[in-house]
Write a protein that holds these residues in place. Structure first.
Motif, short mmCIF file in Angstrom:
data_model
loop_
_atom_site.label_atom_id
_atom_site.label_comp_id
_atom_site.label_asym_id
_atom_site.label_seq_id
_atom_site.Cartn_x
_atom_site.Cartn_y
_atom_site.Cartn_z
N PRO A 38 0.83 -1.21 0.00
CA PRO A 38 0.00 0.00 0.00
C PRO A 38 0.86 1.26 0.00
O PRO A 38 2.09 1.18 0.14
CB PRO A 38 -0.75 -0.11 1.34
CG PRO A 38 0.19 -0.84 2.23
CD PRO A 38 0.95 -1.79 1.35
N VAL A 80 0.19 3.47 6.37
CA VAL A 80 0.59 2.56 7.46
C VAL A 80 1.45 3.32 8.45
O VAL A 80 2.64 3.49 8.26
CB VAL A 80 1.38 1.35 6.89
CG1 VAL A 80 1.69 0.35 7.99
CG2 VAL A 80 0.59 0.67 5.79
N GLN A 81 0.82 3.84 9.48
CA GLN A 81 1.56 4.61 10.49
C GLN A 81 1.15 4.12 11.87
O GLN A 81 0.34 4.74 12.56
CB GLN A 81 1.27 6.10 10.33
CG GLN A 81 1.88 6.67 9.07
CD GLN A 81 1.64 8.14 8.90
OE1 GLN A 81 0.63 8.68 9.31
NE2 GLN A 81 2.58 8.80 8.26
N PRO A 82 1.73 2.99 12.28
CA PRO A 82 1.28 2.40 13.54
C PRO A 82 1.76 3.17 14.77
O PRO A 82 2.87 3.71 14.76
CB PRO A 82 1.93 1.02 13.51
CG PRO A 82 3.14 1.19 12.67
CD PRO A 82 2.81 2.23 11.66
N LEU A 83 0.92 3.23 15.79
CA LEU A 83 1.35 3.79 17.07
C LEU A 83 2.11 2.73 17.87
O LEU A 83 2.95 3.05 18.70
CB LEU A 83 0.13 4.23 17.89
CG LEU A 83 -0.52 5.57 17.53
CD1 LEU A 83 -1.73 5.81 18.40
CD2 LEU A 83 0.46 6.71 17.69
#
Lengths: 292, 253
Positions: free
Chosen positions: B77, B82-85
């Motif tokens: 993607p 995709v920006q994970p905590l």
């Protein structure tokens, strides 16, 4: 030490129940915070309360319905006799979760807007239900709706424990699917995982946890423990497993500590727990900020 | 399913794509064959991502039929989505590529671990295995997401704007990696970009998206000055120097 002995003698289930409620919220909170749907916690706590308020209208007699369908005799001591408020709390929460899941992959309304609508409608319904309740004073019902850690008895504790086990089981058995869809749902779907189904299962599980803890320990405690332990854990953990461990440790230690402090200072235990966990958060946050 | 014995993996027959009542492109008739390297090019909002999501089955076509052989699609993607905590490690992220292939209740096996390690090796980031995904540079994150797609052991690799927002060295390094993956593994690759110059010297076929317009063909067919001029409403000059396309434009008054 004397206070601790008194507390264990007077409120054994409250202490154990507060730990169970703290663990449920802090565990689910990791997903709620990381999914950036914190307001879901606020909306569902209010929805759960609206469900309990609805039960006070006595429009549907759950005991009679169960008796007629299943032929089970419900006496005053049985679990089912006390289940009505919890049932409607769960029902309302499940309905809210299903409505919220409609915000998925569509452009007509944002998640935030939908949660805001659920939040205000839940509060409005609660007020109307309480006003129309035939049985008691508004203030009395409000206090029942809000829950209190010290009122946790054996039945409430075992209910919380059961839910805790169910939540752990669901998240352990389906950790792969839940992890992938909460991390990157588009790719999960592209790789053949039914992201929509798993997200609904995830939100329903969160909803059940929130609904029951709100019923037994109050909305402020539930909402605070959904956000703060997970936020502290995310600040300090370096690995994914550590986030869960730290969050659960905070969720299990702070509530009994709050009961002790509240007893000593003659204040409410729920708000004390919230303030304590906030102090922990602000300490860790400041430390991280200063180091950065 | 396609039952013929040719190399066609995916076939669009008179497909219309869009959301709800809004048709973005209609009458799409294309075939994606084994070992194809296809560039999907068009400006933002021209329907590239909608096309991809329809191809992947994330959204249903408004009409028409999409025939697919049993193929694993590895999807990469857009990196910004995709920006994970949470502090997922590179290994955690790449292992997600194996999840859909494991049983419902099964844990990663030794084979899964081996494939993850091989995927990391293929994109040249084995040494980043235990690092936090959030601590990586843009290029390293993109390689991690490509490794995750490779962990699916795909027949078709689909990349959505993989070089978006990257500095020039990372940009070309990543395009080289994609080209290598295609060449070494005979992997069918679909590469989405809003820059024609990005893909012109890389791919074998092109699909051009313009608002309400869709065309596909070989790189030679698509890169004629006449065709590009019509597509972009501009005077386009296409030169081939040392085997590489150089495309310049000046907009019509």
């Amino acid at each position: 030490m004397e206070t601790i002995n008194i507390l264990f003698e007077l409120f054994p289930y409250a202490i154990m129940g507060s730990i169970a409620a703290g663990v449920i919220c802090s565990f689910l909170g990791v997903f709620v915070v990381s999914q950036r749907v914190v307001f879901l916690g606020a909306a569902l706590t209010q929805t759960a309360i609206a469900g309990v308020a609805f039960a006070f209208l006595h429009l549907i007699n759950l005991e009679n319905t169960i008796t007629s369908i299943f032929g089970i005799e419900v006496n005053e001591e049985s679990f089912l006799h006390h289940f009505e408020h919890t049932f409607f709390s769960l029902l309302f929460t499940a309905a809210a979760v299903l409505i919220f899941s409609q915000s998925y992959r569509q452009k007509f309304i944002t998640k935030d807007s939908l949660l805001g609508i659920i939040f205000v409608i839940a509060i409005a319904l609660r007020i109307i239900f309480i006003q129309k309740s035939p049985i008691a004073e508004v203030a009395e019902i409000e206090s029942i709706l809000k829950g209190d850690i010290l009122f946790i008895g054996a039945q409430e504790f075992y209910t919380l424990l059961t839910i805790l086990i169910i939540i752990f089981l669901i998240f352990s058995l389906f950790s792969k699917q839940l992890r992938f869809v909460t991390f990157d749902s588009d790719t999960a779907a592209a790789h053949g995982i039914n992201d929509r189904l798993w997200l609904v299962i995830f939100y329903l599980t969160v909803g059940i946890g929130i609904s029951l803890t709100t019923r037994f320990v109050g909305d402020v405690f539930t909402f605070a423990f959904l956000i703060l332990p997970a936020s502290v854990a995310i600040l300090i953990a370096k690995r994914i497993i550590s986030v869960f461990i730290y969050s659960i440790i905070i969720g299990s230690i702070v509530p009994p500590l709050a009961i002790y402090i509240a007893f000593e200072l003659d204040i409410s235990s729920g708000p004390t727990a919230v303030v304590l966990v906030f102090l922990l958060f602000i300490t860790v946050f400041s430390y991280k900020k200063l180091r950065a | 399913m396609v039952k013929d014995k040719n190399n066609t993996l995916i076939r669009f027959k008179d497909v219309s794509i869009g959301y709800g009542n809004k048709t973005i492109h209609k009458d799409i008739n294309i075939e994606i064959e084994q070992n194809d390297f296809i560039g999907l090019v068009g400006p933002n909002g021209s329907g590239k991502t909608t096309f991809l999501k329809t191809l992947l089955g994330n959204i249903k076509p408004l009409s028409g039929i999409i025939e697919k052989k049993v193929v694993n699609c590895g999807y990469v993607p857009q990196r910004d989505t995709v920006q994970p905590l949470l502090p997922y490690s590179v290994h955690d992220v790449v292992m997600m590529g194996r999840y859909s292939l494991m049983g419902l209740f099964k844990l990663p096996s030794a084979k899964d671990e081996k494939i993850v390690d091989e995927s990391l090796q293929k994109v040249g980031i084995s040494e980043l295995r235990n690092l936090n995904y959030n601590s990586l540079s843009g290029g390293q994150r993109q390689r991690t997401l490509i490794a995750r797609a490779l962990a699916v052991e795909p027949s078709v690799l689909i990349l959505d704007e993989p070089t978006n927002g990257m500095d020039t060295p990372s940009h070309y390094s990543l395009l080289n990696l994609i080209s290598e993956l295609h060449a070494k593994s005979n992997l069918t690759v679909l590469l989405v970009s809003h820059l024609l110059s990005d893909v012109a010297n890389l791919v074998k076929k092109l699909i051009l998206f313009e608002t309400g317009r869709f065309q596909s063909g070989t790189i030679e067919e698509m890169l004629s000055e006449k065709n590009l001029g019509q597509t972009y409403s501009a005077n386009i000059e296409v030169k081939k120097i040392n085997g590489e396309y150089h495309i310049t434009s000046s907009h019509n008054e």
